[in-house]
Design an enzyme around this catalytic site. Sequence first.
Site, short mmCIF file in Angstrom:
data_model
loop_
_atom_site.label_atom_id
_atom_site.label_comp_id
_atom_site.label_asym_id
_atom_site.label_seq_id
_atom_site.Cartn_x
_atom_site.Cartn_y
_atom_site.Cartn_z
N ASP A 130 3.84 2.85 -0.15
CA ASP A 130 4.64 3.03 -1.81
C ASP A 130 5.82 4.05 -0.87
O ASP A 130 6.01 5.05 -0.79
CB ASP A 130 3.62 3.97 -2.39
CG ASP A 130 4.11 4.33 -3.75
OD1 ASP A 130 5.33 3.80 -4.02
OD2 ASP A 130 3.50 4.86 -4.68
N ALA A 131 6.92 3.22 -0.81
CA ALA A 131 8.09 3.86 -0.41
C ALA A 131 9.15 3.49 -1.33
O ALA A 131 10.26 4.16 -1.47
CB ALA A 131 8.61 3.03 0.86
N LYS A 132 9.12 2.75 -2.30
CA LYS A 132 10.14 2.48 -3.29
C LYS A 132 11.69 2.15 -2.70
O LYS A 132 12.70 2.78 -3.20
CB LYS A 132 10.00 3.24 -4.45
CG LYS A 132 9.04 3.80 -5.02
CD LYS A 132 8.90 4.49 -6.10
CE LYS A 132 7.45 4.88 -6.95
NZ LYS A 132 6.28 5.15 -5.83
N ARG A 133 11.77 1.41 -1.70
CA ARG A 133 13.02 1.16 -1.17
C ARG A 133 13.93 0.37 -2.05
O ARG A 133 13.38 -0.47 -2.56
CB ARG A 133 12.74 0.57 0.15
CG ARG A 133 12.10 1.42 1.33
CD ARG A 133 12.75 2.86 1.61
NE ARG A 133 11.91 3.45 2.50
CZ ARG A 133 11.70 4.74 2.76
NH1 ARG A 133 12.18 5.42 1.61
NH2 ARG A 133 11.19 5.38 3.76
N THR A 139 6.64 -1.32 -2.03
CA THR A 139 7.00 -1.05 -3.17
C THR A 139 8.67 -0.97 -2.92
O THR A 139 9.12 -0.45 -1.96
CB THR A 139 6.84 0.03 -3.76
OG1 THR A 139 6.60 0.97 -3.15
CG2 THR A 139 5.10 -0.05 -4.15
#
Length: 294
Positions: free
Chosen positions: A102-105, A132
């Site tokens: 879960d890094a939402k890059r 993510t």
Amino acid sequence: MHFADELIGRIRELGHPLCVGLDPHLELIPASFRKGSMRPEDPETPEVVQAFCLEVIDRLGKRVAVVKPQIALFEQLGWRGLQVLEVLLDRCRSSELSVILDAKRGDIGSTAEGYARAYLEPGARLGVDAITVNPYLGHDSLAPFLERCRSHGRGIFVLVKTSNPGSGDLQDRSLAGTTVFEAVAELLAEDCQRLVGPDTGWSSLGVVVGANHPDQAERVRRRLPEALFLVPGFGAQGAGAEQAVRGFRSGPRGREGGIVSSSRAILFPESPAWESGFEAALGEAIDRLGEAIR
């Protein structure tokens, strides 16, 4: 390797789509693990986080198919935190647990390429099965991640309708007869179809849709029938099991179509047995939540 086929295959074997979020909130780690000040800059704190998370991972084998570490809670520890994350990823692989980071890059050009190489390239030190990503820089910002899905069998989960209270500030805005979150879903449709797995019919391009938005989940599903849903907001954030699986559909072993993530309700359950019975409390939480969404 095809991310969606492998994940759905394991979920069918287990009979539930529960995902455990590895979110080591420092203030919630049980006293039996704690050392020193537990501040992020304390060099003892990464040791505590590693010991705690390894204990959790070692008790998840054969009980869940996938875990989701939140990279921010490791980054706050500096370089030692990333070392801890590397150790945990190795343990997940040996435990046959799929990992969604879960890094939402979200970035463009060579920067997006660097993120994709760091997390989705075979042999990467922080390599994971899926990550993510944030689509709000446009389709070209997704291209390096999509390429790893095609060439290396990895997966991505694109933010579409998130569970946070302010998600509607942008995602629900009207846009030429639709909404922003629906426009994002439509943007992903073609790539989603291209990444459908041969065994299950599910795509390695997934989307994040919060459990507290069941009506929106149905609207996203109509636009992305093959996309796996990553569903946060179940458990401690208040959404129930029926809400969490609203966007799922019938499969050969029951409703399927994604994973339902829970962190605090599993890692830090409100159980009197927690401090004296770590394994029992953790197992009870997994069984209870898994049965609820089965």
